[in-house]
Design an enzyme around this catalytic site. Structure first.
Site, short mmCIF file in Angstrom:
data_model
loop_
_atom_site.label_atom_id
_atom_site.label_comp_id
_atom_site.label_asym_id
_atom_site.label_seq_id
_atom_site.Cartn_x
_atom_site.Cartn_y
_atom_site.Cartn_z
N LYS A 149 5.91 -13.98 -12.74
CA LYS A 149 5.05 -14.84 -13.54
C LYS A 149 5.87 -15.80 -14.31
O LYS A 149 7.11 -15.85 -14.52
CB LYS A 149 4.49 -13.80 -14.68
CG LYS A 149 3.52 -12.32 -14.13
CD LYS A 149 2.12 -13.00 -13.65
CE LYS A 149 1.45 -11.91 -13.23
NZ LYS A 149 0.09 -12.37 -12.67
N LYS A 175 6.78 -9.05 -6.20
CA LYS A 175 5.81 -9.82 -5.38
C LYS A 175 5.29 -10.99 -5.86
O LYS A 175 5.45 -11.21 -7.03
CB LYS A 175 4.43 -8.84 -4.99
CG LYS A 175 3.52 -8.64 -6.30
CD LYS A 175 2.48 -7.80 -5.83
CE LYS A 175 1.23 -8.90 -5.45
NZ LYS A 175 0.55 -9.72 -6.68
N ASP A 177 2.60 -13.87 -6.69
CA ASP A 177 1.01 -13.65 -7.05
C ASP A 177 0.15 -14.08 -5.95
O ASP A 177 0.23 -14.84 -5.04
CB ASP A 177 1.05 -14.45 -8.41
CG ASP A 177 0.28 -13.56 -9.33
OD1 ASP A 177 0.25 -13.63 -10.80
OD2 ASP A 177 -0.77 -12.78 -9.05
N GLU A 178 -1.01 -13.83 -6.17
CA GLU A 178 -1.93 -13.73 -5.27
C GLU A 178 -2.55 -15.32 -4.90
O GLU A 178 -2.84 -15.84 -3.82
CB GLU A 178 -3.66 -13.25 -5.28
CG GLU A 178 -4.11 -13.70 -6.47
CD GLU A 178 -3.83 -13.48 -7.97
OE1 GLU A 178 -2.77 -12.78 -8.20
OE2 GLU A 178 -4.22 -13.96 -9.07
N HIS A 265 -3.56 -7.70 -0.94
CA HIS A 265 -4.10 -8.22 -2.22
C HIS A 265 -5.49 -8.18 -1.87
O HIS A 265 -5.84 -8.87 -0.84
CB HIS A 265 -3.36 -9.21 -2.88
CG HIS A 265 -3.65 -9.72 -4.43
ND1 HIS A 265 -4.77 -10.03 -4.74
CD2 HIS A 265 -3.02 -9.53 -5.49
CE1 HIS A 265 -4.80 -10.12 -6.03
NE2 HIS A 265 -3.68 -9.76 -6.48
N LYS A 305 -6.59 -4.16 -17.12
CA LYS A 305 -7.59 -5.44 -17.57
C LYS A 305 -8.44 -5.54 -16.54
O LYS A 305 -9.45 -6.12 -16.84
CB LYS A 305 -6.80 -6.62 -17.68
CG LYS A 305 -6.24 -7.24 -16.24
CD LYS A 305 -5.63 -8.47 -16.45
CE LYS A 305 -5.20 -9.00 -14.86
NZ LYS A 305 -4.27 -10.17 -14.85
N SER A 349 -2.48 -2.37 -10.35
CA SER A 349 -2.05 -3.43 -10.90
C SER A 349 -3.15 -4.33 -11.88
O SER A 349 -4.21 -3.86 -11.45
CB SER A 349 -1.78 -4.22 -9.71
OG SER A 349 -1.36 -5.59 -10.26
C1 CAP Z 1 -1.51 -8.62 -12.32
C2 CAP Z 1 -2.09 -9.57 -11.25
C3 CAP Z 1 -2.83 -8.87 -10.12
C4 CAP Z 1 -4.20 -8.54 -10.70
C5 CAP Z 1 -4.99 -7.98 -9.25
C6 CAP Z 1 -3.02 -10.66 -11.84
O1 CAP Z 1 -0.99 -9.41 -13.42
O2 CAP Z 1 -1.00 -10.09 -10.58
O3 CAP Z 1 -3.29 -9.86 -9.28
O4 CAP Z 1 -3.96 -7.42 -11.34
O5 CAP Z 1 -6.03 -7.04 -9.62
O6 CAP Z 1 -2.80 -11.72 -11.11
O7 CAP Z 1 -3.76 -10.39 -12.69
P1 CAP Z 1 -0.93 -8.60 -14.54
P2 CAP Z 1 -6.14 -5.73 -8.81
O8 CAP Z 1 0.01 -7.55 -14.57
O9 CAP Z 1 -0.12 -9.49 -15.45
O10 CAP Z 1 -2.14 -8.37 -15.30
O11 CAP Z 1 -4.78 -5.12 -8.60
O12 CAP Z 1 -7.18 -5.02 -9.56
O13 CAP Z 1 -6.87 -6.34 -7.64
MG MG Z 2 -1.87 -11.51 -9.60
#
Ligand code: CAP
Ligand code: MG
Length: 423
Positions: A149, A175, A177-178, A265, A305, A349
């Site tokens: 991040k 990892k 991020d998406e 993801h 969240k 996550s």
């Molecule tokens: C978490 C995260 C994940 C999401 C994906 C985000 O970051 O990197 O991509 O949680 O959701 O971008 O929000 P945080 P899921 O740890 O800062 O929240 O795993 O439910 O698909």
């Molecule tokens: Mg993410």
């Protein structure tokens, strides 16, 4: 008009069985079932002269269960309706036009049971839980990791440094991020070079196996190129946003037999899984992803969240796999024995922090990967302390020790609990 309702029909283990939640629009539930069964197979909105008994006999599905109190409907489809190994076609049939029909107000594909012929036509996970545990040399505890991040914005060297700090702080996996692919300020190829070089240094310094999961999400041919670039530099993992890239793209990557662990993801899943009355369940998405062959899959957290209630997450854990194998209580659908398909590592996550580790392990067991983005880099003393706090919370949970008590002798955890608490 062909009739599809046959309450006396008993599905066989050769059928594809779909469970839907159906909300008709000004027609009866039975009439809605006829429309759904027809439109998802061999029918259309009116009688046609080109239909014949032979086709109907061979390819007609059977609506064999209609529950008026829950709106749940089950349809058994002859597997000859589908092209084995072609997930796009299968979904174009049982999850295609029917979602847009005017005669339906809401429709949700809750689950699919695939027969052996279809299951055998997909590769499934190459590594799965056993392969990943062997690669990381971690026998039975949950794996812990982070997401670099800010999601995007760092340059390649800064990205690699955040990853390095996470690894030396004690995390197993880091990892992308998406929404990080190859940007003007952070080019994919250079990011991989910088981050894997740092990964090697972190392994030398800690003596532990460390994993980097680079996001290769892009056009399919470019994804193959990016995966090969990662492999050429000693990377063992790739990450793919499986819904925005699509099932056929995922299948191309899996079928390329790259010998790399696939981290899936599920970005965009909320557009189709979130509405409890319309769309496709996360359980169904998880089954398809395992069938095509991901090794680890985001399934939500039940405590963080992102949407994904404990029930939704529990469904994935407890869902009975199919009409031939019965789930043991509390066993993940992703882990359940499913013909010859390897079990998939569930990834929790989203909004996680060290204080949530005990309830997470209680809900999801130990065969999980827990990822902390903000819950690592948001630690008052920075990334390394955040990573240490996560490991300390994990150690306390595995020793079944109270977190607050454990924190009295572990200052990193203490500061994390002070900032985020335990809920
Ligand atoms: C978490 C995260 C994940 C999401 C994906 C985000 O970051 O990197 O991509 O949680 O959701 O971008 O929000 P945080 P899921 O740890 O800062 O929240 O795993 O439910 O698909
Ligand atoms: Mg993410």
């Amino acid at each position: 008009m062909l009739k599809y309702i046959d309450i006396n029909y008993k599905p066989t283990n050769k059928d594809v069985v779909c469970e839907y939640y159906v909300e008709p629009n000004k027609i009866t539930l039975e009439q809605a079932c006829e429309h759904i069964a027809g439109e998802s197979s061999i029918g259309t909105w009116t009688t046609i002269s080109t239909m014949n008994e032979k086709i109907a006999k061979k390819l007609k599905p059977h609506v064999y269960s209609i529950n008026h109190s829950t709106g749940e409907v089950k349809i058994a489809y002859p597997n000859e309706l589908f092209e084995a190994g072609n997930m796009a076609e299968i979904l174009s049939s049982i999850a295609g036009n029917i979602f847009g029909m005017k005669v339906i107000n809401n429709l949700r594909l809750q689950d699919i049971i695939f027969p052996k012929k279809i299951v055998d036509s997909f590769k499934g996970p190459e590594f799965g839980i056993p392969g990943i545990r062997k690669l990381l040399k971690v026998k039975d505890r949950p794996l812990v990791g982070t997401i670099v991040k800010p999601k995007v914005g760092l340059n390649e060297k800064q990205h690699a440094k955040v990853a390095y700090d996470s690894w030396i702080g004690g995390l197993d996996v880091v990892k992308d991020d998406e929404n990080l692919s190859s940007m003007s300020f952070n080019k994919f190829d250079k990011r991989i070079e910088e981050t894997l070089a740092r990964r090697d240094k972190a392994e030398d310094r800690t003596g532990d196996k460390k994993i980097y999961m680079p996001n290769i999400t892009a056009e399919t041919n470019e994804m193959i190129r990016r995966a090969k670039h990662v492999k050429s530099l000693g990377g063992e993992y790739i990450m793919i946003d499986i819904l925005t890239t699509g099932w056929s793209a995922l299948q191309t990557i899996r079928d390329a037999n790259l010998g790399m662990v696939i981290h899936a993801h599920r970005a965009m899943h909320g557009a189709i899984t979130r509405n409890p009355k319309h769309g496709i369940s996360m359980l169904t998405i998880a089954k398809i992803a395992r069938l095509i062959g991901v090794d680890q899959l985001h399934i939500g957290t039940a405590v963080g969240k992102m949407e994904g209630s404990p029930i939704e997450t529990e469904d994935i854990c407890d869902e009975i796999e199919d009409n031939m194998i019965r789930a043991k209580p509390k066993e993940h659908m992703l882990e359940q024995k499913w013909f010859n398909k390897k079990p998939v590592f569930a990834v929790a996550s989203g909004g996680l922090h060290p204080g949530l580790i005990p309830p997470l392990i209680k809900i999801l067991g130990k065969n999980i990967i827990m990822q902390f983005g903000g819950g690592c880099h948001g630690h008052p003393d920075g990334t390394i302390a955040g990573a240490r706090a996560i490991r300390q919370a994990l150690d306390a949970a595995l020793k079944r020790q109270n977190l607050q008590k454990y924190a009295k002798t572990h200052p990193d955890l203490d500061k994390a609990l002070e900032k985020w608490g335990t809920s």
